[in-house]
Design a protein around this motif. Structure first.
Motif, short mmCIF file in Angstrom:
data_model
loop_
_atom_site.label_atom_id
_atom_site.label_comp_id
_atom_site.label_asym_id
_atom_site.label_seq_id
_atom_site.Cartn_x
_atom_site.Cartn_y
_atom_site.Cartn_z
N ASN A 11 -8.19 9.94 -6.74
CA ASN A 11 -7.49 9.26 -5.65
C ASN A 11 -6.01 9.16 -5.99
O ASN A 11 -5.49 8.08 -6.22
CB ASN A 11 -8.11 7.88 -5.40
CG ASN A 11 -9.49 8.00 -4.78
OD1 ASN A 11 -9.66 8.73 -3.81
ND2 ASN A 11 -10.46 7.33 -5.34
N SER A 13 -2.03 9.09 -5.57
CA SER A 13 -1.32 8.27 -4.58
C SER A 13 -0.95 9.07 -3.34
O SER A 13 -0.98 8.56 -2.23
CB SER A 13 -0.07 7.65 -5.21
OG SER A 13 0.81 8.67 -5.66
N GLY A 14 -0.58 10.35 -3.50
CA GLY A 14 -0.21 11.17 -2.35
C GLY A 14 -1.39 11.39 -1.42
O GLY A 14 -1.28 11.21 -0.20
N THR A 17 -2.39 8.02 0.31
CA THR A 17 -1.44 7.60 1.34
C THR A 17 -1.70 8.35 2.65
O THR A 17 -1.72 7.75 3.74
CB THR A 17 0.00 7.84 0.87
OG1 THR A 17 0.24 7.03 -0.28
CG2 THR A 17 1.00 7.49 1.96
N LEU A 18 -1.92 9.65 2.55
CA LEU A 18 -2.18 10.44 3.75
C LEU A 18 -3.55 10.12 4.34
O LEU A 18 -3.69 10.00 5.57
CB LEU A 18 -2.08 11.93 3.42
CG LEU A 18 -0.66 12.44 3.19
CD1 LEU A 18 -0.67 13.86 2.66
CD2 LEU A 18 0.14 12.39 4.48
N ARG A 20 -5.18 7.32 4.22
CA ARG A 20 -5.08 6.03 4.89
C ARG A 20 -4.35 6.17 6.23
O ARG A 20 -4.73 5.55 7.23
CB ARG A 20 -4.37 5.01 4.01
CG ARG A 20 -4.27 3.63 4.67
CD ARG A 20 -3.85 2.56 3.69
NE ARG A 20 -2.62 2.94 3.02
CZ ARG A 20 -2.23 2.41 1.85
NH1 ARG A 20 -2.98 1.52 1.23
NH2 ARG A 20 -1.09 2.79 1.30
N ALA A 21 -3.31 7.00 6.27
CA ALA A 21 -2.57 7.21 7.51
C ALA A 21 -3.46 7.84 8.59
O ALA A 21 -3.35 7.49 9.77
CB ALA A 21 -1.35 8.09 7.25
N ASP A 59 -5.33 -1.54 4.36
CA ASP A 59 -4.23 -1.82 3.44
C ASP A 59 -4.70 -2.49 2.16
O ASP A 59 -3.92 -2.64 1.22
CB ASP A 59 -3.17 -2.71 4.11
CG ASP A 59 -2.35 -1.95 5.13
OD1 ASP A 59 -2.05 -0.76 4.88
OD2 ASP A 59 -2.01 -2.53 6.17
N TYR A 135 -7.62 15.58 3.00
CA TYR A 135 -7.20 14.35 2.31
C TYR A 135 -8.22 13.24 2.50
O TYR A 135 -8.55 12.54 1.55
CB TYR A 135 -5.82 13.93 2.83
CG TYR A 135 -4.79 14.97 2.51
CD1 TYR A 135 -4.17 15.00 1.27
CD2 TYR A 135 -4.49 15.99 3.42
CE1 TYR A 135 -3.25 15.99 0.94
CE2 TYR A 135 -3.58 16.98 3.10
CZ TYR A 135 -2.97 16.98 1.87
OH TYR A 135 -2.08 17.97 1.55
#
Length: 197
Positions: A11, A13-14, A17-18, A20-21, A59, A135
Motif C-alpha cells: 500500500n 502512498s501513491g 492516494t489514487l 482513495r480518490a 479518510d 490502483y
C-alpha cells in the motif's frame, strides 16, 4: 509524467492516494444521483445518510482492502435504493448478481457497465497510461485493471442514470429480456437502445 506503479500486497502512498480518490469520486457521484431522485420525491434519506458516513471513513483507513470494503458497503446501500427509484416499473434489484445476471435489472447493470469499461479503455489508449496497472482493482486474473478504477467514478452518473431513464420512460421493459443458460439476457433491441444513447 511517470505513472505511479501499484504493487500487489503493498500500500505505497501513491497507489493508496489514487485508490482513495477513485472511491471518493464514485461516492460523490452516487450521492449526486441519489439526491437528484430525492429532490423528485423518492425516499433517499437513509441511503444518502449511510453513504455519506461511509465516504467520510475513507479518510480514516490506511489500506486498500479497507477501501475496497468501504466501496462495497457504499454500493450495497446504493443498490438498495434502486427499487425506490424504479418503483412501479416492474424491475426489482434483489441482490447484485453477475455471470449470469439473475434478473432483468442486473442484466441491464452488467451490460451498461461493460459499455463503460470499453469506453474508458478507449480513452486510456489515447494517453501514456498503462491500462494493466490498477490502483483500487488489482487481479492476476485480469489483463486490464485501470479502466475498472476509472469507470467507478462514472458508472453512477452515466450507466445508472441511463438505466433509470430507459426504464422510467419505458424505452426498455421487462419484455426485452429472456432466460438463457440459467440467467437473464437482454434482447438485441434493448442492447441497441443502450448503445444509441
Amino acid at each position: 509524467m511517470q505513472q505511479l506503479l501499484p504493487k500487489n500486497g503493498e500500500n505505497n502512498s501513491g497507489r493508496f492516494t489514487l485508490a482513495r480518490a477513485f472511491v471518493q469520486g464514485a461516492a460523490a457521484n452516487i450521492l449526486r444521483v441519489l439526491r437528484y431522485y430525492g429532490n423528485r420525491g423518492k425516499e433517499m434519506a437513509h441511503p444518502i445518510d449511510e453513504i455519506a458516513k461511509l465516504e467520510q471513513r475513507t479518510d480514516l483507513v490506511a489500506t486498500i482492502p479497507e477501501l475496497m470494503a468501504i466501496e462495497g458497503n457504499i454500493r450495497e446501500h446504493y443498490y438498495q435504493a434502486f427499487d425506490a427509484i424504479l418503483e412501479g416499473s416492474g424491475f426489482v434489484f434483489g441482490t447484485r448478481t453477475r455471470r449470469p445476471p439473475a434478473n432483468q435489472l442486473n442484466a441491464l447493470i452488467s451490460f451498461g457497465n461493460s459499455l463503460m469499461y470499453t469506453s474508458v479503455m478507449g480513452e486510456i489508449y489515447k494517453t501514456h497510461l498503462d491500462p494493466r496497472l490498477g490502483y483500487l482493482h488489482t487481479s492476476n486474473q485480469r489483463r486490464f485493471s485501470l479502466n475498472l478504477d476509472v469507470a467507478e467514478i462514472f458508472k453512477p452518473i452515466v450507466v445508472d442514470r441511463l438505466i433509470f431513464t430507459l426504464v422510467g420512460k419505458k424505452v426498455i421493459t421487462l419484455k426485452d429480456f429472456n432466460k438463457n443458460q440459467g440467467g437473464i439476457m437482454m434482447s438485441d433491441r434493448a442492447r441497441k437502445e443502450c448503445r444509441s444513447l
